[in-house]
Design a protein around this motif. Structure first.
Motif, PDB file in Angstrom:
ATOM      1  N   LEU A 118       0.752  -1.279  -0.065  1.00 14.65           N
ATOM      2  CA  LEU A 118       0.083   0.067  -0.017  1.00 14.65           C
ATOM      3  C   LEU A 118       0.991   1.124  -0.081  1.00 14.65           C
ATOM      4  CD1 LEU A 118      -3.095   0.292   0.180  1.00 14.65           C
ATOM      5  CD2 LEU A 118      -2.084  -2.025   0.261  1.00 14.65           C
ATOM      6  N   ALA A 119       2.011   1.224   0.505  1.00 15.55           N
ATOM      7  CA  ALA A 119       2.854   2.217   0.482  1.00 15.55           C
ATOM      8  C   ALA A 119       3.206   2.592  -0.890  1.00 15.55           C
ATOM      9  CB  ALA A 119       4.301   2.163   1.386  1.00 15.55           C
ATOM     10  N   ALA A 120       3.813   1.331  -1.672  1.00 15.27           N
ATOM     11  CA  ALA A 120       4.087   1.415  -3.018  1.00 15.27           C
ATOM     12  C   ALA A 120       3.108   1.946  -3.905  1.00 15.27           C
ATOM     13  CB  ALA A 120       4.623   0.279  -3.608  1.00 15.27           C
ATOM     14  N   LEU A 121       1.765   1.378  -3.636  1.00 19.43           N
ATOM     15  CA  LEU A 121       0.642   2.086  -4.234  1.00 19.43           C
ATOM     16  C   LEU A 121       0.429   3.476  -4.269  1.00 19.43           C
ATOM     17  CD1 LEU A 121      -1.623   0.905  -6.327  1.00 19.43           C
ATOM     18  CD2 LEU A 121      -3.061   0.614  -4.228  1.00 19.43           C
ATOM     19  N   THR A 122       0.641   3.878  -3.111  1.00 21.35           N
ATOM     20  CA  THR A 122       0.215   5.430  -2.706  1.00 21.35           C
ATOM     21  C   THR A 122       1.409   6.021  -3.538  1.00 21.35           C
ATOM     22  OG1 THR A 122      -0.557   4.969  -0.669  1.00 21.35           O
ATOM     23  CG2 THR A 122       0.085   7.143  -0.828  1.00 21.35           C
ATOM     24  N   LEU A 123       2.671   5.757  -3.280  1.00 22.21           N
ATOM     25  CA  LEU A 123       3.843   6.635  -3.934  1.00 22.21           C
ATOM     26  C   LEU A 123       3.661   6.526  -5.586  1.00 22.21           C
ATOM     27  CD1 LEU A 123       6.768   5.290  -1.841  1.00 22.21           C
ATOM     28  CD2 LEU A 123       6.023   7.543  -1.930  1.00 22.21           C
ATOM     29  N   ALA A 124       3.248   5.211  -5.995  1.00 19.99           N
ATOM     30  CA  ALA A 124       3.164   5.185  -7.422  1.00 19.99           C
ATOM     31  C   ALA A 124       1.989   6.119  -8.230  1.00 19.99           C
ATOM     32  CB  ALA A 124       2.818   3.933  -7.664  1.00 19.99           C
ATOM     33  N   ARG A 125       0.815   6.240  -7.189  1.00 18.87           N
ATOM     34  CA  ARG A 125      -0.317   7.049  -7.767  1.00 18.87           C
ATOM     35  C   ARG A 125      -0.031   8.409  -7.729  1.00 18.87           C
ATOM     36  NH1 ARG A 125      -5.005   3.783  -4.494  1.00 18.87           N
ATOM     37  NH2 ARG A 125      -5.802   2.433  -6.284  1.00 18.87           N
ATOM     38  N   ARG A 180       6.979   6.804  -8.993  1.00 18.12           N
ATOM     39  CA  ARG A 180       7.797   5.448  -9.408  1.00 18.12           C
ATOM     40  C   ARG A 180       8.792   4.951  -8.377  1.00 18.12           C
ATOM     41  NH1 ARG A 180      11.193   7.073 -12.987  1.00 18.12           N
ATOM     42  NH2 ARG A 180      11.096   5.154 -14.366  1.00 18.12           N
ATOM     43  N   PRO A 181       8.281   4.367  -7.424  1.00 12.87           N
ATOM     44  CA  PRO A 181       9.008   3.442  -6.466  1.00 12.87           C
ATOM     45  C   PRO A 181       9.643   2.368  -6.977  1.00 12.87           C
ATOM     46  CG  PRO A 181       6.475   3.075  -5.841  1.00 12.87           C
ATOM     47  CD  PRO A 181       6.618   4.177  -7.066  1.00 12.87           C
ATOM     48  N   ILE A 182      10.672   2.056  -6.150  1.00 15.92           N
ATOM     49  CA  ILE A 182      11.058   0.691  -6.638  1.00 15.92           C
ATOM     50  C   ILE A 182      10.788  -0.214  -5.119  1.00 15.92           C
ATOM     51  CG2 ILE A 182      13.422  -0.727  -6.608  1.00 15.92           C
ATOM     52  CD1 ILE A 182      14.658   1.775  -7.848  1.00 15.92           C
ATOM     53  N   LEU A 183      10.097  -1.208  -5.658  1.00 22.30           N
ATOM     54  CA  LEU A 183       9.697  -2.295  -4.324  1.00 22.30           C
ATOM     55  C   LEU A 183      10.402  -3.496  -4.380  1.00 22.30           C
ATOM     56  CD1 LEU A 183       7.599  -3.210  -2.181  1.00 22.30           C
ATOM     57  CD2 LEU A 183       6.191  -4.091  -3.997  1.00 22.30           C
ATOM     58  N   VAL A 184      11.457  -3.835  -3.166  1.00 25.80           N
ATOM     59  CA  VAL A 184      11.903  -4.785  -3.268  1.00 25.80           C
ATOM     60  C   VAL A 184      11.331  -6.088  -2.325  1.00 25.80           C
ATOM     61  CG1 VAL A 184      14.064  -3.884  -4.105  1.00 25.80           C
ATOM     62  CG2 VAL A 184      13.818  -4.212  -1.421  1.00 25.80           C
ATOM     63  N   GLU A 185      11.578  -7.115  -2.439  1.00 22.35           N
ATOM     64  CA  GLU A 185      11.089  -8.098  -1.756  1.00 22.35           C
ATOM     65  C   GLU A 185      11.877  -9.410  -1.819  1.00 22.35           C
ATOM     66  OE1 GLU A 185       8.337  -9.064   0.299  1.00 22.35           O
ATOM     67  OE2 GLU A 185       9.258 -11.059   0.134  1.00 22.35           O
ATOM     68  N   ARG A 186      12.139  -9.926  -0.670  1.00 22.96           N
ATOM     69  CA  ARG A 186      13.102 -11.042  -0.676  1.00 22.96           C
ATOM     70  C   ARG A 186      12.620 -12.529  -1.028  1.00 22.96           C
ATOM     71  NH1 ARG A 186      14.425 -11.541   5.500  1.00 22.96           N
ATOM     72  NH2 ARG A 186      16.009 -12.857   4.847  1.00 22.96           N
ATOM     73  N   GLY A 187      11.041 -12.552  -1.076  1.00 17.36           N
ATOM     74  CA  GLY A 187      10.525 -13.842  -1.553  1.00 17.36           C
ATOM     75  C   GLY A 187      10.089 -13.534  -2.860  1.00 17.36           C
ATOM     76  N   ARG A 188       9.272 -14.563  -3.493  1.00 12.64           N
ATOM     77  CA  ARG A 188       8.932 -14.723  -4.837  1.00 12.64           C
ATOM     78  C   ARG A 188       7.625 -14.253  -5.172  1.00 12.64           C
ATOM     79  NH1 ARG A 188      10.963 -19.596  -7.911  1.00 12.64           N
ATOM     80  NH2 ARG A 188       9.642 -20.880  -6.758  1.00 12.64           N
TER      81      ARG A 188
END
Ligand SMILES: Cc1cc2nc3c(=O)[nH]c(=O)nc-3n(C[C@H](O)[C@H](O)[C@H](O)COP(=O)(O)OP(=O)(O)OC[C@H]3O[C@@H](n4cnc5c(N)ncnc54)[C@H](O)[C@@H]3O)c2cc1C
Length: 533
Positions: free
Chosen positions: A111-118, A122-130
């Motif tokens: 939801l943080a990334a969605l808010t920034l993207a809106r 153009r956020p970069i979202l990194v996730e350790r999982g798949r």
């Protein structure tokens, strides 16, 4: 629009009956009402002979003048003018500077990334999982007895800890962002009734496609997502963030960052360790430990709904129990999953923690819930911020061993837990936990102050909910991660007290507990980043 609260509706009703009851409350003919819309729906089961719904409705008349006149004439405290709260427009992201970095794709990070993207950041979202579809295959393999993938499991991967869950959306948080988040969830495929139910839930089967739709939206808005990429360090200068150290499929690298939203959840223990080494402000926080309890869902339905049990308008019943013991400890039920099953919630070899999930239909044989006892920093045995994590690990290791050392969980009948005796078999309740249970002694996997409090709590709960102490109910252990054992304190600007540009967000930061509150904290911190530009 007029808001009508406290309308009593029978379980079987149609829209016409609701309109009739609204008209009666307003003292006008039904024909005067232009639109009647359900706003909130809850079940009142206090009197088992009269289980019914209580709803709030929005009524639109021809114009505002007519509404004001009717409001004045009807003189009911349950009727008022409805003015939906408008949120301010999103601030625009500046064109210059490094892209904001969001670490962790759980509810807070998404939801943080969605808010920034809106906002065009153009956020970069990194996730350790798949990604969630690959993660679902990893989880299925693990539950079938295959090995644990340390970065792709029921805790780590797209969707975070809440992806394999009941998807309960109840929260005590009164964040102004919650209605918008629920509307987003529906836009991405969640069932529409989450907008009106007082106790909304989504279910794992609906959550997984919802996460895929949310990902597509993020990408369409210009976000970049790097899966299988772990934050392993920070580059700091003069108390401010300069870069993030990331390890991905291409190896380790630095990424320039001025704003990093740290949404890593409460199980990223390796991340807490490096953050502590770097001097990021961190403090101990109370949490809870206990077990999962399973009853036949039919028993819970009968206890809660009496003769109305099984009515399609009610679905599977839930419960929420609490008692305060004389010694000062609280015992409570948590994260109840009607018609659900018990699952491992673990991301490390040699450690075992359990939790619960359900499908949208909540149609499994068993009801499960955590039974938890509050644990205070005084119980941690050391003063450093990571002492609570070590306490969790100690009991998770004992449970892993008691279960047989292969992620089977130790489980026992309620009667044996309460009164002792052999722990060899099970009765009318079949444990739902996969990859499987080992009959074992949960007294050996938890501190005595927890097991003793649980016994006293269960006795109290049996007085609140008929049949709760069913001898054949199954207890599975251990449950140690209902909330974070530490907090990363932040200032009024929501940045870490020790590192400018670092925003500790969500459950791992100690500022949320549950899907919805973590998501709301994500929105709040993303707005702080945008407003601080
Ligand atoms: C089995 C289960 C069932 C649950 N059921 C419910 C429920 O029904 N309703 C409810 O409200 N809550 C439920 N919860 C709790 C809820 O899931 C959490 O409160 C919520 O997910 C917290 O959100 P978060 O975004 O703060 O953290 P998380 O959801 O934990 O997300 C953190 C993410 O960060 C990633 N990450 C961690 N470290 C790093 C790193 N160094 N680099 C990159 N990525 C990293 C992780 O892989 C993870 O995806 C459940 C939890 C579990 C485990």
């Amino acid at each position: 629009m007029l808001l009508l609260n406290g309308i009593k509706l029978p379980l079987e009703h149609d829209q016409l009956l609701l309109a009739d009851l609204c008209a009666k409350r307003l003292g006008c003919p039904r024909e005067v009402l232009r639109r009647v819309q359900l706003l909130r729906r809850s079940v009142d089961a206090r009197d088992k002979r009269d289980v019914h719904l209580v709803v709030s409705a929005l009524v639109t008349l021809d114009d505002e003048e007519a509404e004001t006149a009717l409001l004045a004439a009807c003189r009911s405290k349950q009727v008022s003018l409805y003015r939906p709260k408008e949120l301010p427009a999103l601030p625009k992201a500046p064109a210059a500077g490094p892209r904001p970095l969001v670490v962790g794709a759980g509810p807070a990070g998404l939801l943080a990334a969605l808010t920034l993207a809106r906002a065009g950041a153009r956020p970069i979202l990194v996730e350790r999982g798949r990604p969630v579809e690959e993660r679902a295959a990893d989880v299925a393999r693990f539950l079938a007895g295959g090995g644990l993938r340390e970065n792709s499991n029921t805790l780590f991967g797209e969707g975070g800890a809440g992806a394999f869950s009941d998807g309960k959306l109840t929260t005590g948080t009164k964040s102004p962002f919650i209605p918008g988040i629920l509307r987003d969830f529906v836009r991405f495929g969640a069932p529409e009734e989450i907008l009106t139910d007082a106790k909304p839930h989504i279910g794992t089967d609906r959550l997984l496609p919802m996460l895929q739709a949310l990902r597509a939206q993020l990408l369409a808005l210009g976000a970049e997502i790097r899966f299988s990429t772990c934050l392993t360090g920070l580059v700091l200068r003069d108390g401010a963030l300069r870069a993030a150290v990331l390890e991905g499929p291409e190896g380790a690298y630095e990424l320039e960052a001025e704003h990093l939203l740290l949404c890593i959840g409460h199980s990223a223990r390796d991340s807490f360790a490096f953050l502590h080494r770097l001097g990021v402000a961190m403090e101990q926080k109370p949490f809870s430990m206990g077990v999962r309890v399973e009853h036949p869902q039919a028993l819970i339905d009968r206890a809660q709904y009496g003769g109305f049990a099984g009515h399609p308008a009610l679905g599977a019943a839930d419960y929420k129990l609490f008692c305060h013991l004389k010694g000062g400890r609280g015992v409570y039920s948590f994260c109840m999953c009607p018609g659900g099953r018990v699952i491992p919630a673990t991301a490390e070899q040699g450690l075992l923690c359990v939790n619960g999930m359900s499908a949208y239909a909540r149609d499994g044989e068993n009801a499960n819930a955590a039974l938890l006892v509050g644990v205070e920093p005084a119980d941690f045995g050391a003063a450093d911020p990571l002492a609570g994590v070590r306490l969790q690990q100690k009991y998770e290791a004992l449970a892993f061993r008691e279960g047989g050392g292969d992620f089977r969980a130790p489980a026992m009948r309620m009667e044996n837990f309460l009164r002792g005796g052999d722990t060899l078999g099970f009765g009318q309740v079949t444990p739902s936990y996969r990859p499987g249970v080992t009959p074992g002694d949960l007294n050996a996997c938890l501190p005595p102050y927890v097991t003793e409090a649980l016994r006293a709590g269960i006795a109290a709960f049996a007085r609140q909910l008929k049949g709760f102490d069913l001898p054949d109910a199954v207890l599975t252990g251990v449950e140690t991660r209902s909330s974070s054992p530490l907090r990363l304190p932040r200032g009024e600007d929501l940045q870490s007290l020790s590192v400018r540009g670092l925003y500790p967000v969500g459950e791992g930061a100690g500022y949320a507990g549950g899907i919805l509150s973590a998501a709301a904290d994500g929105v709040r911190c993303a707005l702080a980043v945008l407003q601080g530009e």
